[in-house]
Motif scaffolding. Structure first.
Motif, PDB file in Angstrom:
ATOM      1  N   LEU A   1       0.845  -1.196   0.000  1.00 35.11           N
ATOM      2  CA  LEU A   1       0.000   0.000   0.000  1.00 35.11           C
ATOM      3  C   LEU A   1       0.876   1.240   0.000  1.00 35.11           C
ATOM      4  N   LEU A   2       0.637   2.160  -0.941  1.00 29.78           N
ATOM      5  CA  LEU A   2       1.360   3.428  -1.000  1.00 29.78           C
ATOM      6  C   LEU A   2       0.379   4.559  -0.781  1.00 29.78           C
ATOM      7  N   LYS A   3       0.767   5.500   0.037  1.00 35.40           N
ATOM      8  CA  LYS A   3      -0.063   6.693   0.228  1.00 35.40           C
ATOM      9  C   LYS A   3       0.779   7.920  -0.071  1.00 35.40           C
ATOM     10  N   PHE A   4       0.239   8.842  -0.878  1.00 37.13           N
ATOM     11  CA  PHE A   4       0.966  10.048  -1.242  1.00 37.13           C
ATOM     12  C   PHE A   4       0.199  11.269  -0.743  1.00 37.13           C
ATOM     13  N   GLY A   5       0.917  12.108   0.021  1.00 41.96           N
ATOM     14  CA  GLY A   5       0.309  13.300   0.593  1.00 41.96           C
ATOM     15  C   GLY A   5       0.241  14.452  -0.388  1.00 41.96           C
ATOM     16  N   GLY A   6      -0.351  15.539   0.059  1.00 37.53           N
ATOM     17  CA  GLY A   6      -0.572  16.704  -0.797  1.00 37.53           C
ATOM     18  C   GLY A   6       0.694  17.319  -1.341  1.00 37.53           C
ATOM     19  N   THR A   7       1.763  17.368  -0.541  1.00 34.46           N
ATOM     20  CA  THR A   7       3.019  17.958  -1.019  1.00 34.46           C
ATOM     21  C   THR A   7       3.675  17.092  -2.091  1.00 34.46           C
ATOM     22  N   SER A   8       3.342  15.791  -2.104  1.00 35.48           N
ATOM     23  CA  SER A   8       3.875  14.892  -3.133  1.00 35.48           C
ATOM     24  C   SER A   8       3.129  15.038  -4.449  1.00 35.48           C
ATOM     25  N   LEU A   9       2.012  15.790  -4.426  1.00 29.83           N
ATOM     26  CA  LEU A   9       1.181  15.972  -5.624  1.00 29.83           C
ATOM     27  C   LEU A   9       0.985  17.449  -5.936  1.00 29.83           C
ATOM     28  N   ALA A  10       1.965  18.250  -5.557  1.00 30.02           N
ATOM     29  CA  ALA A  10       1.802  19.706  -5.607  1.00 30.02           C
ATOM     30  C   ALA A  10       1.809  20.281  -7.013  1.00 30.02           C
ATOM     31  N   ASN A  11       2.431  19.579  -7.987  1.00 31.06           N
ATOM     32  CA  ASN A  11       2.492  20.101  -9.353  1.00 31.06           C
ATOM     33  C   ASN A  11       2.643  18.934 -10.335  1.00 31.06           C
TER      34      ASN A  11
END
Length: 815
Positions: free
Chosen positions: A3-13
């Motif tokens: 399971l991988l979880k990516f936070g908001g800063t990892s999806l910023a652009n």
């Protein structure tokens, strides 16, 4: 399954979205991968503010359009980098979601409120759109994707904005789904569904929590939380420069760290992975090759059993006292039942039965509500005087030390309180023993940063660090910097680290960092445009919270010396070669020492008398053992020692003075040496050290120079005029020689405290007879040292020996 979880800063652009897709692809090659995505950075906060804003409909729609444009620009940028990305399809999906949102907002505007059941639908759009975009990125790379709908598959209970997932039931639902083992699974974080099938959200850190839940439901072997830091640190690296990354921590340690403020994982996130014993790794999308921190059932690492120093600020403490607390069981039960009923979180509790008092800490945001709730509950007791008025202490913080079975370890508590005590930080409450993994103290918020740094250094850093602010980079200052650089490796072996934080002269200053070091300070100092004055210095020092911070004064500046009390009050030790403070008024002399004692700081000035000779320290050691002075005679000036030594060799006064100047023995203007005032100042320091309460004016100075020389401020003019005295001094030297004597410039202290400075004829039985060539010699006749005196002799002038004395004082700060 991973399971991988990516936070908001990892999806910023766009670049980061594609980087996340790369990570997913790489992981999926090894085993099936499930992915939970947050909203891009700041989007959720943005949507929350739309709900909270009390503005007209047009303005709300403008803000929604702005949010929509963020996503449109995001997919445009993705298309530029990844040409096969289905831009039009993604744009259509984004527009569809925002059209739904606009209809909802229009309805909210009509009824002039936003029902709680509608709020989750608005604030969760970011997560849903993240999944849509990531699905299209992966499909354009020929991956098959299954999207899990959390509203249908994660059953939750609780409120619309803070629900808890029923993992057992959710696991059954997901098990029924026939997911191809080759497919990448995507799910928006933060979202679940209630029994009615309505969309709800999972509260603070909801995406992390939903990732842990999904990992449990899928029986994942591992849960990776990808964020913008390398893992879990021993303290917040933004405020503790030497915080280091932890290799692994246990679930319980992670829980304690999170509960007391560390931005790791929310305790709710740790519960599912702990329950199902799923290892969790904190990873950094900005540094994908970093190992990260493993959170697991048992910490098998060889690291220190201590794991971190963390903190909560914006804390308030309620003090409840009164006679009815004698029957504490009932009252305390009512207090906490009342607060539990209102879902108020209590962070820390202390109780004093002898004083009929109970204290508890909570977050500042709840203070007004708690006050009104308790006032209402205990209205009768307060009215009858059985309970005193509720007292609230604001502007507090909780500082916690976390570790494995910390309560069983020796010396941890003592190190914590010793560290706080040395910084004069008062502890208002303590929680120790309620958890075997933490010790917590309540302190004033204003002391928080210093407390965290000091305790972290005391517990985690074996090296003793001295933070140095050097003022004065003339001969002595430069020599000191060379000596520190030279001894760096030697001190390293002794676990001592000298960190030069600032170097300054009278005009400008230089801050040192990882790039500007002692190796290149001169070059960078020349380039520095930072102005230096006392106002700027005080601002710098006010923002310095490191323990063992030392101001080194290698100037002769009187204004700077008058700031010593202020520096000490601000938490600094003082090391100085500047005699101006110790020869100022007796009142100021005593004030420095009183302040240093009160603030538990060191004021060291060994070089004030004999440069590198251990004069002050030797005297203090003698008098500490009960010895006392009967008389003193000494040659206290290296420059005058050299000059008078040359006189007996037949060299004239003016020529001897020129030679001393060339060798760097004298002040820039040799008049200052020959006036005798420098010797008088050193004698004053000694006399006061011995215990005589005298001022500089009380010292009798027999001048070397006639009165008419006082107006000679120019060095060259002075040396020319000095030739007028050559003949008279030659005669005086010859007269002494005929009697078997030599001339020496001597400072004396008699038993009754009478001090004098004058030229004396010394015979060959006197310890001062052979002292010349820049040497100092001090003869102490004491109760213990008689009839033969204690003699200290050695070079008393020169940059290297003076710098050596300053260096020695600096090391005494920690030794």
């Amino acid at each position: 399954m991973k399971l991988l979880k990516f936070g908001g800063t990892s999806l910023a652009n766009a670049e980061k979205f594609l980087c996340v897709a790369d990570i997913i692809e790489k992981k999926n090659k090894k085993e099936q991968t499930a992915v939970v995505l947050s909203a891009p950075a700041k989007i959720t906060n943005y949507l929350v503010t739309i709900i909270e804003k009390k503005i007209d409909n047009d303005e709300i729609l403008k803000k929604i359009n702005l949010a929509e444009n963020i996503f449109i620009e995001l997919i445009k940028d993705i298309k530029k980098i990844q040409s096969l990305f289905p831009y039009e399809n993604s744009k259509e999906k984004i527009q569809t979601e925002f059209n739904k949102l606009k209809k909802i907002i229009n309805g909210v505007f009509l009824i002039k409120q936003c029902p709680e059941s509608i709020q989750p639908i608005i604030i969760s759009r970011g997560e849903i759109l993240s999944v849509i975009i990531m699905k299209n990125i992966l499909k354009s790379r020929n991956h098959e994707v299954t999207i899990l709908n959390p509203v249908e598959n994660l059953l939750s209970t609780g409120s619309y904005l803070d629900s808890t997932v029923d993992i057992k039931e959710s696991k059954k639902r997901i098990k029924k789904i026939n997911i191809n083992q080759k497919n990448i699974i995507l799910m928006p974080g933060f979202i679940a569904g209630n029994k009615k099938g309505e969309l709800v959200v999972l509260g603070r850190n909801g995406s992390d929590y939903s990732a842990a839940v999904l990992a449990s439901c899928l029986n994942a072997k591992c849960c990776e939380i990808w964020t913008d830091v390398d893992g879990v640190f021993t303290a917040d690296p933004r405020i503790v420069s030497n915080a280091h990354l932890l290799e692994s921590i246990s679930y319980q340690e992670a829980m304690e760290l999170s509960y007391f403020g560390a931005k790791v994982l929310h305790p709710r996130t740790i519960e599912p992975i702990s329950q199902f014993q799923i290892p969790c790794i904190i990873k950094n999308t900005n540094n994908i090759h970093a190992k990260g921190t493993l959170i697991c059932q048992k910490n098998n690492s060889n690291e220190n059993f201590l794991k971190g120093v963390t903190h909560l600020d914006n804390i308030v403490m309620f003090n409840i006292s009164g006679s009815c607390l004698k029957d504490s069981g009932k009252i305390i039960s009512r207090i906490f039942s009342t607060l539990a009923r209102e879902n108020i979180e209590i962070i820390l509790i202390t109780q004093s039965s002898s004083e009929n008092k109970i204290n508890f800490c909570t977050l500042k945001k709840d203070v007004d509500y708690i006050f009104l709730t308790l006032k209402k509950e205990f209205k009768l007791e307060i009215k009858e005087g059985l309970l005193n008025s509720l007292n609230i202490v604001k502007n507090l913080a909780i500082l916690s030390v976390i570790g494995s079975n910390i309560s069983e370890k020796n010396n941890i508590a003592s190190k914590i309180f010793s560290s706080l005590g040395s910084s004069k930080i008062n502890v208002l409450a303590i929680a120790h023993g309620s958890s075997e993994h933490s010790i917590s103290v309540v302190i004033k918020k204003e002391n928080l940063l210093q407390g965290v740094q000091n305790i972290h250094n005391a517990l985690f850093f074996k090296k003793k660090i001295i933070n140095v602010f050097l003022i004065g980079i003339g001969g002595v200052g430069k020599a000191l910097l060379k000596q520190i650089l030279k001894q760096e490796k030697f001190l390293e072996k002794k676990n001592i680290k000298i960190k030069l934080r600032m170097i300054a002269n009278s005009k400008k200053l230089l801050f040192l960092n990882d790039f500007i070091t002692l190796n290149n300070w001169e070059e960078n100092f020349k380039k520095s445009k930072e102005e230096f004055n006392l106002t700027i210095l005080n601002k710098i020092l006010k923002n310095t919270l490191d323990s063992n911070s030392v101001i080194i004064d290698c100037t002769s500046n009187e204004l700077l010396s008058k700031q010593y009390v202020h520096f000490i009050k601000n938490g600094f030790h003082i090391v100085t070669s500047n005699k101006k403070a110790n020869t100022n008024s007796l009142k100021y002399y005593n004030e420095i020492r009183t302040t240093a004692l009160k603030e538990n700081k060191k004021f060291l000035y060994e070089t004030n008398v004999g440069a590198g000779l251990p004069v002050i320290n030797t005297l203090q050691n003698l008098f500490n053992t009960g010895d006392y002075l009967t008389s003193f005679k000494g040659i206290l000036s290296g420059s005058l020692s050299y000059i008078f030594g040359k006189l007996e060799e037949g060299i004239s006064l003016s020529e001897a003075t020129k030679e001393a100047q060339k060798l760097g023995f004298t002040e820039p203007n040799p008049f200052d040496d020959l006036s005798g005032i420098d010797v008088a100042r050193k004698l004053l320091v000694l006399a006061r050290e011995i215990g005589y309460a005298i001022e500089l004016k009380d010292i009798s100075i027999e001048p070397i120079l006639p009165e008419k020389f006082k107006n000679n401020q120019n060095s060259e003019e002075f040396l020319i005029k000095l030739q007028e005295l050559d003949l008279s001094f030659t005669k005086r030297v010859n007269k002494a020689r005929n009697l078997g004597n030599v001339l020496r410039f001597v400072g004396s202290i008699e038993k009754n405290g009478i001090c004098s400075v004058k030229i004396e004829e010394i015979n060959n039985n006197n310890p001062l007879y052979k002292v010349k060539n820049g040497e100092n010699a001090l003869t102490f006749y004491t109760n213990y040292y008689k009839p033969i005196p204690l003699v200290l002799r050695g070079y008393g002038a020169g940059n290297n020996v003076t710098a050596s004395g300053v260096f020695s004082d600096l090391l005494r700060i920690i030794l």
